[in-house]
Design a protein around this motif. Sequence first.
Motif, PDB file in Angstrom:
ATOM      1  N   LEU A  62       0.820  -1.206   0.000  1.00  0.00           N
ATOM      2  CA  LEU A  62       0.000   0.000   0.000  1.00  0.00           C
ATOM      3  C   LEU A  62       0.858   1.262   0.000  1.00  0.00           C
ATOM      4  N   PHE A  63       1.852   1.323   0.873  1.00  0.00           N
ATOM      5  CA  PHE A  63       2.668   2.527   0.962  1.00  0.00           C
ATOM      6  C   PHE A  63       3.617   2.660  -0.230  1.00  0.00           C
ATOM      7  N   THR A  64       4.019   1.550  -0.826  1.00  0.00           N
ATOM      8  CA  THR A  64       4.824   1.627  -2.047  1.00  0.00           C
ATOM      9  C   THR A  64       3.988   2.178  -3.197  1.00  0.00           C
ATOM     10  N   VAL A  65       2.766   1.700  -3.331  1.00  0.00           N
ATOM     11  CA  VAL A  65       1.875   2.202  -4.383  1.00  0.00           C
ATOM     12  C   VAL A  65       1.578   3.682  -4.164  1.00  0.00           C
ATOM     13  N   ALA A  66       1.355   4.087  -2.911  1.00  0.00           N
ATOM     14  CA  ALA A  66       1.084   5.500  -2.623  1.00  0.00           C
ATOM     15  C   ALA A  66       2.294   6.367  -2.961  1.00  0.00           C
ATOM     16  N   SER A  67       3.499   5.911  -2.623  1.00  0.00           N
ATOM     17  CA  SER A  67       4.708   6.689  -2.915  1.00  0.00           C
ATOM     18  C   SER A  67       4.957   6.797  -4.422  1.00  0.00           C
ATOM     19  N   VAL A  68       4.818   5.690  -5.124  1.00  0.00           N
ATOM     20  CA  VAL A  68       5.026   5.704  -6.572  1.00  0.00           C
ATOM     21  C   VAL A  68       3.937   6.524  -7.256  1.00  0.00           C
ATOM     22  N   GLY A  69       2.698   6.374  -6.796  1.00  0.00           N
ATOM     23  CA  GLY A  69       1.605   7.161  -7.352  1.00  0.00           C
ATOM     24  C   GLY A  69       1.805   8.648  -7.140  1.00  0.00           C
ATOM     25  N   TRP A  70       2.319   9.020  -5.979  1.00  0.00           N
ATOM     26  CA  TRP A  70       2.571  10.432  -5.707  1.00  0.00           C
ATOM     27  C   TRP A  70       3.676  10.963  -6.618  1.00  0.00           C
ATOM     28  N   CYS A  71       4.708  10.174  -6.852  1.00  0.00           N
ATOM     29  CA  CYS A  71       5.778  10.598  -7.762  1.00  0.00           C
ATOM     30  C   CYS A  71       5.245  10.804  -9.185  1.00  0.00           C
ATOM     31  N   PHE A  72       4.386   9.888  -9.657  1.00  0.00           N
ATOM     32  CA  PHE A  72       3.781  10.064 -10.977  1.00  0.00           C
ATOM     33  C   PHE A  72       2.857  11.272 -11.002  1.00  0.00           C
ATOM     34  N   GLN A  73       2.126  11.483  -9.930  1.00  0.00           N
ATOM     35  CA  GLN A  73       1.229  12.625  -9.856  1.00  0.00           C
ATOM     36  C   GLN A  73       2.012  13.931  -9.925  1.00  0.00           C
TER      37      GLN A  73
END
Length: 112
Positions: A62-73
């Motif tokens: 969950l936190f890996t997806v959130a971190s990667v998603g934030w970087c893409f955002q």
Amino acid sequence: MNQAVRLEKGAESPRPKELPGRPARVGLALVPLLSLGVLGFVPSLTLALRRGTRNDWLAALLFTVASVGWCFQIALTPEETHGLAYLLDVLLLATSTLGAAAHCLTGREAGR
């Protein structure tokens, strides 16, 4: 050549099932705060590697997806953002920063 290792009955796993001490967990909780969520996956991944429970691995995911998603955002969103894109930025930032730190500090021992 790889040889199979036989475990004797009653042998314990070499992986410790307990969480690190409070000072180590506070240090781990500072990682996402100091990196502003970029390294938000580090505390949960550390706990997952240490204990190896299913919930720990799900939290790490969950936190890996959130971190990667934030970087893409960050990369794909214009500088002046309003509305839903801004709300998504705030949500991803809060999850990868504050959520990861809170998860590290409030984690329970296995079996409790």
